[in-house]
Write an enzyme that holds these catalytic residues in place. Structure first.
Site, PDB file in Angstrom:
ATOM      1  N   VAL A  65       0.837  -1.196   0.000  1.00  0.00           N
ATOM      2  CA  VAL A  65       0.000   0.000   0.000  1.00  0.00           C
ATOM      3  C   VAL A  65       0.873   1.247   0.000  1.00  0.00           C
ATOM      4  CG1 VAL A  65      -1.718   1.267   1.359  1.00  0.00           C
ATOM      5  CG2 VAL A  65      -1.721  -1.229   1.385  1.00  0.00           C
ATOM      6  N   CYS A  66       0.428   2.264  -0.717  1.00  0.00           N
ATOM      7  CA  CYS A  66       1.027   3.596  -0.614  1.00  0.00           C
ATOM      8  C   CYS A  66      -0.098   4.613  -0.804  1.00  0.00           C
ATOM      9  CB  CYS A  66       2.168   3.795  -1.601  1.00  0.00           C
ATOM     10  SG  CYS A  66       1.670   3.948  -3.322  1.00  0.00           S
ATOM     11  N   HIS A  67       0.236   5.826  -1.198  1.00  0.00           N
ATOM     12  CA  HIS A  67      -0.800   6.850  -1.337  1.00  0.00           C
ATOM     13  C   HIS A  67      -1.667   6.640  -2.575  1.00  0.00           C
ATOM     14  CE1 HIS A  67      -1.980  11.361  -1.571  1.00  0.00           C
ATOM     15  NE2 HIS A  67      -2.888  10.660  -0.958  1.00  0.00           N
ATOM     16  N   GLY A  69      -0.576   4.248  -5.257  1.00  0.00           N
ATOM     17  CA  GLY A  69      -0.308   2.961  -5.875  1.00  0.00           C
ATOM     18  C   GLY A  69       0.972   2.862  -6.672  1.00  0.00           C
ATOM     19  N   VAL A  94      -4.169   4.287  -0.619  1.00  0.00           N
ATOM     20  CA  VAL A  94      -5.105   4.750   0.410  1.00  0.00           C
ATOM     21  C   VAL A  94      -6.066   5.804  -0.132  1.00  0.00           C
ATOM     22  CG1 VAL A  94      -3.682   4.174   2.408  1.00  0.00           C
ATOM     23  CG2 VAL A  94      -3.480   6.417   1.389  1.00  0.00           C
TER      24      VAL A  94
END
Length: 108
Positions: A65-67, A69, A94
């Protein structure tokens, strides 16, 4: 090619009592993680991934997961090349989770 998981699919997976939940691996920076995160995701900033990978379970599904993708896709590719076979990327990160699953999640 790294498989991608839609936020709604991840939410369904987490609710499925008959299926072991994936390890959520958040590769953002600590300040981003503090603003918003999905459940009990494990924070491993991208720059620390090579050192942290040795402690990650190889027998468990991992969703990175990151901000948005992008960083998580880089991390997922790195993990796959390092021999992790059950890695997926959370499509849209997210930001997409907040839109599709948890509209109350803070955004940045």
């Amino acid at each position: 090619m790294i498989p991608e998981l839609e936020p709604r699919e991840l939410a369904e997976w987490q609710r499925d009592a008959g299926r072991a939940p994936p390890l959520l691996l958040d590769v953002r920076e600590p300040w981003e993680y503090e603003v918003c995160r999905i459940g009990d995701a494990l924070l491993v900033p991208l720059r620390t991934l090579p050192d942290a990978a040795a402690a990650l379970p190889r027998d468990r599904d991992i969703v990175v997961v990151c901000h948005h993708g992008r960083r998580s896709m880089h991390a997922a590719v790195w993990l796959a090349r390092a021999g992790f076979e059950r890695v997926r990327n959370l499509r849209g990160g997210v930001a997409a989770w907040a839109e599709q699953v948890d509209p109350a999640m803070p955004r940045y």
